[in-house]
Scaffold this active site. Structure first.
Site, PDB file in Angstrom:
ATOM      1  N   ARG A 182      15.471  21.363 -40.596  1.00  0.00           N
ATOM      2  CA  ARG A 182      14.005  21.293 -40.557  1.00  0.00           C
ATOM      3  C   ARG A 182      13.250  22.614 -40.484  1.00  0.00           C
ATOM      4  NH1 ARG A 182      14.599  16.663 -36.230  1.00  0.00           N
ATOM      5  NH2 ARG A 182      16.482  17.909 -35.960  1.00  0.00           N
ATOM      6  N   ASP A 220      28.929  16.667 -45.825  1.00  0.00           N
ATOM      7  CA  ASP A 220      29.048  16.345 -44.394  1.00  0.00           C
ATOM      8  C   ASP A 220      29.048  14.834 -44.191  1.00  0.00           C
ATOM      9  OD1 ASP A 220      29.103  16.559 -41.638  1.00  0.00           O
ATOM     10  OD2 ASP A 220      26.965  17.009 -41.449  1.00  0.00           O
ATOM     11  N   LYS A 252      31.721  13.340 -42.500  1.00  0.00           N
ATOM     12  CA  LYS A 252      32.501  13.113 -41.263  1.00  0.00           C
ATOM     13  C   LYS A 252      33.511  11.987 -41.420  1.00  0.00           C
ATOM     14  CE  LYS A 252      28.814  14.859 -38.248  1.00  0.00           C
ATOM     15  NZ  LYS A 252      27.718  15.077 -39.237  1.00  0.00           N
ATOM     16  N   ASP A 292      39.221   7.857 -40.651  1.00  0.00           N
ATOM     17  CA  ASP A 292      39.883   6.614 -41.074  1.00  0.00           C
ATOM     18  C   ASP A 292      41.385   6.870 -41.017  1.00  0.00           C
ATOM     19  OD1 ASP A 292      40.453   4.097 -42.371  1.00  0.00           O
ATOM     20  OD2 ASP A 292      38.454   4.178 -43.271  1.00  0.00           O
ATOM     21  N   THR A 337      27.171  16.001 -30.507  1.00  0.00           N
ATOM     22  CA  THR A 337      26.313  16.624 -29.488  1.00  0.00           C
ATOM     23  C   THR A 337      25.395  15.602 -28.821  1.00  0.00           C
ATOM     24  OG1 THR A 337      24.959  17.368 -31.325  1.00  0.00           O
ATOM     25  CG2 THR A 337      26.307  19.027 -30.266  1.00  0.00           C
ATOM     26  N   LYS A 387      23.977  21.711 -47.577  1.00  0.00           N
ATOM     27  CA  LYS A 387      24.697  20.598 -46.943  1.00  0.00           C
ATOM     28  C   LYS A 387      24.126  19.268 -47.408  1.00  0.00           C
ATOM     29  CE  LYS A 387      24.397  19.367 -42.367  1.00  0.00           C
ATOM     30  NZ  LYS A 387      24.494  17.914 -42.137  1.00  0.00           N
TER      31      LYS A 387
HETATM   32  O1  C5P Z   1      16.979  19.878 -38.877  1.00  0.00           O
HETATM   33  P1  C5P Z   1      18.090  20.479 -38.085  1.00  0.00           P
HETATM   34  O2  C5P Z   1      18.177  21.990 -38.233  1.00  0.00           O
HETATM   35  O3  C5P Z   1      18.118  20.023 -36.658  1.00  0.00           O
HETATM   36  O4  C5P Z   1      19.395  19.900 -38.797  1.00  0.00           O
HETATM   37  C1  C5P Z   1      20.681  20.136 -38.286  1.00  0.00           C
HETATM   38  C2  C5P Z   1      21.717  19.511 -39.181  1.00  0.00           C
HETATM   39  O5  C5P Z   1      22.997  19.665 -38.578  1.00  0.00           O
HETATM   40  C3  C5P Z   1      21.538  18.028 -39.414  1.00  0.00           C
HETATM   41  O6  C5P Z   1      22.031  17.753 -40.734  1.00  0.00           O
HETATM   42  C4  C5P Z   1      22.424  17.398 -38.387  1.00  0.00           C
HETATM   43  O7  C5P Z   1      22.914  16.144 -38.782  1.00  0.00           O
HETATM   44  C5  C5P Z   1      23.581  18.388 -38.323  1.00  0.00           C
HETATM   45  N1  C5P Z   1      24.319  18.378 -37.070  1.00  0.00           N
HETATM   46  C6  C5P Z   1      23.731  18.595 -35.825  1.00  0.00           C
HETATM   47  N2  C5P Z   1      24.491  18.590 -34.691  1.00  0.00           N
HETATM   48  C7  C5P Z   1      25.802  18.374 -34.773  1.00  0.00           C
HETATM   49  C8  C5P Z   1      26.419  18.149 -36.007  1.00  0.00           C
HETATM   50  C9  C5P Z   1      25.641  18.162 -37.145  1.00  0.00           C
HETATM   51  O8  C5P Z   1      22.536  18.821 -35.760  1.00  0.00           O
HETATM   52  N3  C5P Z   1      26.525  18.412 -33.671  1.00  0.00           N
END
Ligand code: C5P
Length: 233
Positions: free
Chosen positions: A212, A62, A64, A67, A121, A35
């Site tokens: 992460r 990603d 998003k 527009d 979220t 991603k």
């Molecule tokens: O590091 P981590 O596993 O928390 O990363 C989650 C990824 O998913 C990040 O790129 C974050 O922007 C994305 N994301 C999220 N919650 C959402 C939509 C996207 O954590 N509702």
């Protein structure tokens, strides 16, 4: 679709191509998809996407999009031309915008998956109320997801909890991509509601997005393989 690696999307939430390359070199084809989000794309632009695609990796762009329909359709065409496999649009852009995105994808690359983001979220019921959305966040998620699916979107980005409700309300004929995934015992960071890889799939997710826990691990390849093991079990 059944193979665990096909379900794993690794979020390259890093500031530079060099940092992204290091993760990709380690994890390689243990993840079906990488991603590329706002941070990396804003810093490094289309070349990072082209490099991943030419190394035979699938890319989930990603950004998003939100527009007017014509602008979103044009952006979808540009993303499809880059060779991305999945991309996100905001479902709150409405049916006209979503249909324009889907149509543009279909014309340029029929395999492109258009995924809709519903309610971020980071928003809760109170915050939604303050911007004029009455009722529960979950109802807004279901409303927006229904609009997206009825407009032809191939999937929804949703938490594991939302995935259960989406499957109950809207069936099984679309992708659910679930972030906020943490292997059992992992640091949850700033995510409030998390699920393990196995829980997310059991809730109805077709794909999981992991950042992460893999990108911040001492050994990202080991972390990715451990998640594949959890998915296979
Ligand atoms: O590091 P981590 O596993 O928390 O990363 C989650 C990824 O998913 C990040 O790129 C974050 O922007 C994305 N994301 C999220 N919650 C959402 C939509 C996207 O954590 N509702």
């Amino acid at each position: 679709m059944q193979e665990p690696r096909e379900r794993l999307i690794v979020a390259l939430d890093v500031p530079t191509t060099a940092a992204a390359n290091k993760i990709v070199a380690a994890v390689d084809h243990s993840a079906g998809t990488y991603k590329v989000g706002m941070q990396l794309f804003t810093a490094e632009g289309p070349p990072i996407v082209r490099a991943l695609v030419s190394a035979q990796h699938r890319v989930f762009l990603d950004l998003k999009y939100h527009d007017i329909p014509n602008t979103v359709a044009s952006a979808v065409r540009s993303a499809a031309a880059l060779g991305v496999h999945m991309l996100t649009v905001h479902a709150s852009g409405g049916g006209k915008m979503l249909r324009a995105a889907v149509e543009a994808g279909r014309e340029t690359n029929p395999a492109l998956k258009i995924l809709a983001v519903t309610v971020l979220t980071s928003m809760n019921d109170d915050e939604l109320n303050r911007i004029g959305v009455r009722g529960l966040a979950l109802d807004q998620v279901l409303r927006l997801a229904a609009t997206a699916i009825n407009s032809g979107c191939q999937g929804i980005v949703a938490s594991a909890h939302e995935a259960t409700e989406l499957r109950r309300e809207l069936g099984h004929d679309f992708l659910i991509v679930t972030p906020g995934v943490r292997p059992a015992g992992a640091d949850i960071g700033d995510q409030a509601r998390v699920a393990t890889p196995a829980e997310a799939i059991a809730a109805g997710a077709t794909h999981i997005v992991v950042g992460r826990p893999i990108t911040g691990a001492e050994d990202p390849a080991f972390a990715a393989r451990a998640i594949l093991g959890e998915l296979a079990a």
